[in-house]
Write a protein that holds these residues in place. Structure first.
Motif, PDB file in Angstrom:
ATOM      1  N   ASN A   1      13.075   4.467  13.526  1.00  0.00           N
ATOM      2  CA  ASN A   1      13.877   5.150  14.542  1.00  0.00           C
ATOM      3  C   ASN A   1      13.680   4.599  15.944  1.00  0.00           C
ATOM      4  O   ASN A   1      14.624   4.558  16.738  1.00  0.00           O
ATOM      5  CB  ASN A   1      13.549   6.649  14.548  1.00  0.00           C
ATOM      6  CG  ASN A   1      13.890   7.310  13.231  1.00  0.00           C
ATOM      7  OD1 ASN A   1      14.753   6.839  12.516  1.00  0.00           O
ATOM      8  ND2 ASN A   1      13.197   8.385  12.907  1.00  0.00           N
ATOM      9  N   GLU A   2      12.454   4.189  16.250  1.00  0.00           N
ATOM     10  CA  GLU A   2      12.170   3.740  17.611  1.00  0.00           C
ATOM     11  C   GLU A   2      12.228   2.230  17.742  1.00  0.00           C
ATOM     12  O   GLU A   2      12.671   1.706  18.762  1.00  0.00           O
ATOM     13  CB  GLU A   2      10.783   4.252  18.038  1.00  0.00           C
ATOM     14  CG  GLU A   2      10.496   4.093  19.521  1.00  0.00           C
ATOM     15  CD  GLU A   2      11.417   4.931  20.380  1.00  0.00           C
ATOM     16  OE1 GLU A   2      11.737   4.474  21.493  1.00  0.00           O
ATOM     17  OE2 GLU A   2      11.831   6.020  19.944  1.00  0.00           O
ATOM     18  N   ARG A   3      11.791   1.514  16.707  1.00  0.00           N
ATOM     19  CA  ARG A   3      11.710   0.054  16.780  1.00  0.00           C
ATOM     20  C   ARG A   3      12.854  -0.662  16.075  1.00  0.00           C
ATOM     21  O   ARG A   3      12.991  -1.877  16.175  1.00  0.00           O
ATOM     22  CB  ARG A   3      10.384  -0.427  16.197  1.00  0.00           C
ATOM     23  CG  ARG A   3       9.175  -0.059  17.059  1.00  0.00           C
ATOM     24  CD  ARG A   3       9.200  -0.800  18.379  1.00  0.00           C
ATOM     25  NE  ARG A   3       7.913  -0.732  19.065  1.00  0.00           N
ATOM     26  CZ  ARG A   3       7.561  -1.526  20.066  1.00  0.00           C
ATOM     27  NH1 ARG A   3       8.404  -2.447  20.487  1.00  0.00           N
ATOM     28  NH2 ARG A   3       6.388  -1.409  20.640  1.00  0.00           N
ATOM     29  N   GLY A   4      13.689   0.080  15.347  1.00  0.00           N
ATOM     30  CA  GLY A   4      14.898  -0.503  14.774  1.00  0.00           C
ATOM     31  C   GLY A   4      14.716  -1.262  13.481  1.00  0.00           C
ATOM     32  O   GLY A   4      15.594  -2.027  13.082  1.00  0.00           O
ATOM     33  N   PHE A   5      13.598  -1.069  12.759  1.00  0.00           N
ATOM     34  CA  PHE A   5      13.390  -1.787  11.508  1.00  0.00           C
ATOM     35  C   PHE A   5      14.186  -1.148  10.378  1.00  0.00           C
ATOM     36  O   PHE A   5      14.506   0.042  10.401  1.00  0.00           O
ATOM     37  CB  PHE A   5      11.901  -1.798  11.136  1.00  0.00           C
ATOM     38  CG  PHE A   5      11.079  -2.776  11.919  1.00  0.00           C
ATOM     39  CD1 PHE A   5      11.027  -4.107  11.552  1.00  0.00           C
ATOM     40  CD2 PHE A   5      10.361  -2.367  13.029  1.00  0.00           C
ATOM     41  CE1 PHE A   5      10.269  -5.017  12.280  1.00  0.00           C
ATOM     42  CE2 PHE A   5       9.601  -3.261  13.767  1.00  0.00           C
ATOM     43  CZ  PHE A   5       9.565  -4.596  13.393  1.00  0.00           C
ATOM     44  N   ASP A   6      14.470  -1.968   9.375  1.00  0.00           N
ATOM     45  CA  ASP A   6      15.116  -1.467   8.173  1.00  0.00           C
ATOM     46  C   ASP A   6      14.105  -0.678   7.344  1.00  0.00           C
ATOM     47  O   ASP A   6      12.953  -1.119   7.157  1.00  0.00           O
ATOM     48  CB  ASP A   6      15.658  -2.648   7.363  1.00  0.00           C
ATOM     49  CG  ASP A   6      16.359  -2.192   6.099  1.00  0.00           C
ATOM     50  OD1 ASP A   6      17.536  -1.865   6.170  1.00  0.00           O
ATOM     51  OD2 ASP A   6      15.690  -2.158   5.046  1.00  0.00           O
ATOM     52  N   ALA A   7      14.515   0.479   6.843  1.00  0.00           N
ATOM     53  CA  ALA A   7      13.590   1.361   6.126  1.00  0.00           C
ATOM     54  C   ALA A   7      13.018   0.684   4.884  1.00  0.00           C
ATOM     55  O   ALA A   7      11.836   0.827   4.566  1.00  0.00           O
ATOM     56  CB  ALA A   7      14.302   2.659   5.746  1.00  0.00           C
ATOM     57  N   THR A   8      13.860  -0.077   4.170  1.00  0.00           N
ATOM     58  CA  THR A   8      13.376  -0.756   2.966  1.00  0.00           C
ATOM     59  C   THR A   8      12.355  -1.825   3.313  1.00  0.00           C
ATOM     60  O   THR A   8      11.344  -1.998   2.623  1.00  0.00           O
ATOM     61  CB  THR A   8      14.560  -1.386   2.213  1.00  0.00           C
ATOM     62  OG1 THR A   8      15.510  -0.370   1.896  1.00  0.00           O
ATOM     63  CG2 THR A   8      14.089  -2.056   0.934  1.00  0.00           C
ATOM     64  N   PHE A   9      12.600  -2.541   4.397  1.00  0.00           N
ATOM     65  CA  PHE A   9      11.661  -3.571   4.851  1.00  0.00           C
ATOM     66  C   PHE A   9      10.302  -2.938   5.185  1.00  0.00           C
ATOM     67  O   PHE A   9       9.250  -3.466   4.816  1.00  0.00           O
ATOM     68  CB  PHE A   9      12.241  -4.283   6.070  1.00  0.00           C
ATOM     69  CG  PHE A   9      11.375  -5.384   6.635  1.00  0.00           C
ATOM     70  CD1 PHE A   9      11.240  -6.585   5.970  1.00  0.00           C
ATOM     71  CD2 PHE A   9      10.698  -5.212   7.836  1.00  0.00           C
ATOM     72  CE1 PHE A   9      10.448  -7.603   6.486  1.00  0.00           C
ATOM     73  CE2 PHE A   9       9.905  -6.211   8.361  1.00  0.00           C
ATOM     74  CZ  PHE A   9       9.776  -7.420   7.678  1.00  0.00           C
ATOM     75  N   VAL A  10      10.332  -1.786   5.856  1.00  0.00           N
ATOM     76  CA  VAL A  10       9.087  -1.095   6.208  1.00  0.00           C
ATOM     77  C   VAL A  10       8.350  -0.653   4.954  1.00  0.00           C
ATOM     78  O   VAL A  10       7.119  -0.792   4.847  1.00  0.00           O
ATOM     79  CB  VAL A  10       9.375   0.108   7.124  1.00  0.00           C
ATOM     80  CG1 VAL A  10       8.113   0.931   7.359  1.00  0.00           C
ATOM     81  CG2 VAL A  10       9.942  -0.356   8.456  1.00  0.00           C
ATOM     82  N   GLN A  11       9.077  -0.136   3.968  1.00  0.00           N
ATOM     83  CA  GLN A  11       8.433   0.313   2.737  1.00  0.00           C
ATOM     84  C   GLN A  11       7.786  -0.842   1.987  1.00  0.00           C
ATOM     85  O   GLN A  11       6.720  -0.701   1.385  1.00  0.00           O
ATOM     86  CB  GLN A  11       9.460   1.024   1.854  1.00  0.00           C
ATOM     87  CG  GLN A  11       9.899   2.371   2.425  1.00  0.00           C
ATOM     88  CD  GLN A  11      11.074   2.968   1.690  1.00  0.00           C
ATOM     89  OE1 GLN A  11      11.743   2.281   0.909  1.00  0.00           O
ATOM     90  NE2 GLN A  11      11.325   4.243   1.926  1.00  0.00           N
ATOM     91  N   ARG A  12       8.406  -2.012   2.053  1.00  0.00           N
ATOM     92  CA  ARG A  12       7.805  -3.185   1.404  1.00  0.00           C
ATOM     93  C   ARG A  12       6.507  -3.583   2.100  1.00  0.00           C
ATOM     94  O   ARG A  12       5.543  -3.986   1.454  1.00  0.00           O
ATOM     95  CB  ARG A  12       8.797  -4.348   1.423  1.00  0.00           C
ATOM     96  CG  ARG A  12       9.937  -4.161   0.436  1.00  0.00           C
ATOM     97  CD  ARG A  12      11.020  -5.196   0.641  1.00  0.00           C
ATOM     98  NE  ARG A  12      12.041  -5.017  -0.366  1.00  0.00           N
ATOM     99  CZ  ARG A  12      12.258  -5.849  -1.378  1.00  0.00           C
ATOM    100  NH1 ARG A  12      11.518  -6.922  -1.518  1.00  0.00           N
ATOM    101  NH2 ARG A  12      13.217  -5.620  -2.256  1.00  0.00           N
ATOM    102  N   LEU A  13       6.491  -3.465   3.421  1.00  0.00           N
ATOM    103  CA  LEU A  13       5.266  -3.766   4.166  1.00  0.00           C
ATOM    104  C   LEU A  13       4.155  -2.803   3.778  1.00  0.00           C
ATOM    105  O   LEU A  13       2.990  -3.195   3.628  1.00  0.00           O
ATOM    106  CB  LEU A  13       5.527  -3.686   5.668  1.00  0.00           C
ATOM    107  CG  LEU A  13       6.476  -4.726   6.274  1.00  0.00           C
ATOM    108  CD1 LEU A  13       6.740  -4.393   7.744  1.00  0.00           C
ATOM    109  CD2 LEU A  13       5.905  -6.127   6.153  1.00  0.00           C
ATOM    110  N   GLU A  14       4.511  -1.533   3.607  1.00  0.00           N
ATOM    111  CA  GLU A  14       3.516  -0.531   3.222  1.00  0.00           C
ATOM    112  C   GLU A  14       2.953  -0.826   1.834  1.00  0.00           C
ATOM    113  O   GLU A  14       1.738  -0.775   1.610  1.00  0.00           O
ATOM    114  CB  GLU A  14       4.150   0.862   3.235  1.00  0.00           C
ATOM    115  CG  GLU A  14       4.613   1.322   4.613  1.00  0.00           C
ATOM    116  CD  GLU A  14       5.554   2.502   4.534  1.00  0.00           C
ATOM    117  OE1 GLU A  14       5.871   2.933   3.398  1.00  0.00           O
ATOM    118  OE2 GLU A  14       5.989   2.984   5.587  1.00  0.00           O
TER     119      GLU A  14
END
Length: 744
Positions: free
Chosen positions: A127-140
């Motif tokens: 929401n604040e940094r504009g990343f794609d949610a799927t991309f963030v989940q892959r990082l996690e």
């Protein structure tokens, strides 16, 4: 007399910051300047590092750099501070005593407490940094990012949201350090950056946050921060399997980390990468950081410079949805650096140069301009203080009208990230305000305030100002003191004191900007639940249990809600109401007054349990240990107001309860307003108590679901374009000072 240079070097830089009233934030064994957040002081070693300017050194070097004076003038100011410091009591010096050095402290990843959930991190990055949610989940899932635990600030005792952790992995895949990225957005506290950012103590400085695609051997791309590296990767490496690239974050601009990484890559792969891409920020500091690589070129490896075409860094470019990259040669980087340095120097010279006037000599003319500038500041301050006074008077007058009070509490329930005093000021100037930020805060989000808009005035974060006490007992700020007064103060003939000064700042409502409907998701305060559209029993019960946990954890109150004897107890000890036996009560044990018991009827429906528990929590927060003689009716009114805000905040429309509130308010508001000396504090206390509760809910709930500690499964799909959330943005404000009055 010989100069004791060792004693001069031992003078604490942090003490000089306090002496000059320079704002800073504390980070373990370091302090960071608020107005220049790349300038960090290591309090253990008593040295400073100004990364953006590539400067470091002792206190004398700091004075010359920060105050932009010659070494000779810096020595004079250094000596003046030395006399001041040596004249202090021993007790005043203890806060600056250096602790045991952390050079031998070894970073230990096993000692770091991490959460199993990453909800807060996801909200911030998406929401604040504009990343794609799927991309963030892959990082996690790959453990490239972790979420820390909420922690309590050592100085303010406020609870802060968990930071995002970016672990540094060495060649053996061991974690040897990490970056911490705060997700608490508070421009008053953290300056222009808005969030806290730091490197964990003991981290191995030869490394940085890094990851690779393929075998990572062909290319090394260097960034200033993990956020920049990940922004670049999301934009340009959606199909990374054919690109053997290593990404490295410097957590600043230290070029030695690049050399260490190149050495490791050569040992691991048998050769240097074919290309070194220097992707530092598009600003003066970024160009300076690249400059050494004009000389550090190795056979078989090409050095190039890349900069974003939108904004200062790669995250700005990600949020702008622009994939363009501008590539420069090393020679072009040097040319751009020279141009930026020339422009910066000319701007500084123009700001310092006195205006020419044939009829006056330079010094009197400069002094006259300073006087005129100070006069303008004084008049502006007077106008702003008058605006603030009018706003507070207006709000105080609203307190006589039940409908106006209800409107104000509806405003508080929105969850704006401001102190109670500033909340009153905003409402007093613009009752229809919804999303309020400063000019720069809107600009950071790509939104511009409309030309000609008149902003609202609020108080900014306090600053320490030194003042002189005259023989007559008057206080004179150091900047306003005469040369003689300053000299007397330095000699110890006049008393000096440090006072808190609250600067007046300007904020705007979103309706005063060019924000579009699509911009609202990243601006709207985080709503803990969506009960306005889904009042399921499950959601309601989750809210109630979270409120109950607040009462237990934050107020140290025991909540009894399943005891069948409660109805008889309430009937015997509480007056009957129009609805029969009272719904709840707060009981104080005289032997343990700090551990109250909240008793609720076990037969209450869940909505009534929420309202009643919030009411009793209002008593616990406001009246538990109060020595003030606040009438019972006013205490009940404050508790009802607290309950009202909580219900509105979670999306439950009070309905019939609201009519009861209006009746109670009408009966008690005159009693409320008759307490003229305490009246402003009474409404402020309600604001503080209710905001503390709603912030707790917001920290622990999202869309009706309690934040749990279970990893979420990630669907195996390719990253898509950045998807902005439609109903959330991280709202951060740690619990404000917990005030307790005498409980009902």
């Amino acid at each position: 007399m010989a100069i004791n240079r060792a004693a001069m070097k031992a003078l604490p830089i942090q003490g000089y910051l306090d002496y000059k009233g320079i704002d800073y934030t504390t980070e373990h064994n370091r302090v960071r300047l608020v107005d220049h957040d790349s300038c960090v002081i290591n309090t253990d070693k008593n040295v400073f590092f100004w990364n953006s300017k590539q400067l470091s050194g002792d206190l004398g070097d700091f004075i010359a750099a920060y105050e932009e004076v010659t070494p000779k003038e810096a020595w004079v100011r250094w000596s003046e501070y030395g006399r001041h410091y040596n004249g202090q009591d021993a007790a005043d010096k203890t806060k600056y005593e250096t602790h045991a050095t952390t050079d031998n402290y070894q970073f230990n990843w096993q000692r770091w407490r991490t959460a199993q959930t990453t909800n807060n991190s996801e909200n911030y990055l998406v929401n604040e940094r504009g990343f794609d949610a799927t991309f963030v989940q892959r990082l996690e899932n790959a453990d490239f990012i972790k979420q820390g635990k909420p922690r309590q600030d050592r100085q303010t005792k406020e609870w802060q949201k968990p930071a995002i952790l970016f672990p540094w992995h060495d060649e053996n895949d061991q974690v040897v350090g990490l970056d911490q990225q705060g997700i608490e957005i508070n421009f008053e506290k953290y300056g222009k950056r808005g969030t806290q950012k730091k490197v964990a103590a003991g981290s191995d400085t030869r490394y940085g946050y890094n990851f690779r695609t393929g075998n990572g051997a062909d290319q090394l791309i260097v960034f200033e921060s993990p956020i920049d590296a990940l922004s670049y990767a999301q934009m340009h490496f959606t199909e990374p399997q054919n690109k053997n690239t290593t990404f490295l974050s410097l957590s600043g601009t230290d070029h030695q980390k690049v050399l260490s990484q190149l050495d490791r890559m050569k040992q691991l792969n048998g050769h240097l990468p074919k290309q070194l891409v220097l992707a530092m920020d598009n600003d003066l500091a970024g160009f300076k950081a690249v400059a050494p690589f004009d000389m550090l070129q190795f056979e078989g490896m090409t050095n190039i410079r890349q900069i974003p075409t939108q904004g200062k860094d790669w995250n700005d470019q990600l949020k702008a949805h622009d994939l363009a990259i501008k590539t420069l040669t090393m020679a072009e980087n040097q040319q751009q650096l020279a141009a930026l340095e020339t422009f910066t120097q000319q701007a500084k010279s123009a700001a310092k140069a006195p205006a020419t006037d044939d009829k006056q000599v330079a010094q009197p003319q400069r002094k006259t301009r300073e006087q005129r500038r100070d006069d303008r500041k004084d008049k502006s301050r007077e106008r702003n203080e008058e605006i603030i006074k009018d706003a507070l008077t207006r709000v105080q007058n609203y307190q006589n009208d039940p409908k106006e009070v209800q409107n104000y509490l509806d405003f508080v329930a929105q969850g704006q990230n401001y102190s109670p005093r500033n909340t009153l000021l905003i409402y007093g100037q613009r009752q229809d305000a919804t999303i309020v930020m400063g000019y720069k805060q809107f600009a950071e989000r790509g939104i511009q305030v409309n030309k000609g808009e008149k902003g609202m005035k609020i108080y900014g974060a306090p600053k320490n100002l030194q003042s002189i006490v005259t023989p007559e007992g008057d206080r004179v700020y150091w900047r306003d003191a005469t040369a003689e007064q300053r000299q007397q103060a330095k000699a110890g003939d006049l008393e000096t004191r440090t006072v808190k000064h609250y600067p007046i700042e300007t904020v705007f409502d979103v309706k005063q900007t060019n924000a579009k409907l699509d911009d609202l998701p990243k601006l709207l305060p985080n709503r803990p639940v969506n009960l306005a559209t889904d009042q399921s029993l499950e959601h309601l019960e989750t809210v109630y249990q979270t409120l109950k946990k607040y009462a237990q954890d934050e107020q140290h109150a025991r909540v009894v809600d399943q005891d069948q004897g409660a109805i008889k107890f309430l009937a015997d000890h509480k007056p009957m109401t129009s609805h029969g036996v009272a719904k709840g009560a707060t009981v104080i044990n005289r032997q343990k007054p700090d551990e109250p018991t909240i008793i609720l009827r076990p037969d209450l429906p869940v909505t009534d349990r929420i309202a009643t528990l919030a009411h009793e929590m209002g008593h616990t927060a406001l009246h538990q240990q109060s020595d003030d003689k606040i009438p019972n009716g006013v205490q009940e009114l404050q508790a009802e107001m607290t309950s009202y805000v909580v219900l509105k905040n979670v999306g439950v429309e009070p309905g019939d309860i609201s009519e009861k509130y209006m009746s109670d308010w009408t009966n008690h508001l005159k009693e409320f307003s008759d307490l003229k000396e305490k009246s402003p504090n009474l409404i402020t206390d309600v604001t503080r108590a209710s905001t503390s509760i709603t912030n707790y809910l917001s920290d622990r709930l999202t869309n009706g679901q309690q934040i749990t500690y279970a990893r979420r499964a990630v669907p195996n799909i390719q990253p898509t374009a950045v998807q902005m959330a439609t109903n959330q943005v991280t709202q951060d404000q740690a619990n404000e000072t917990k005030t307790r009055g005498q409980a009902r």
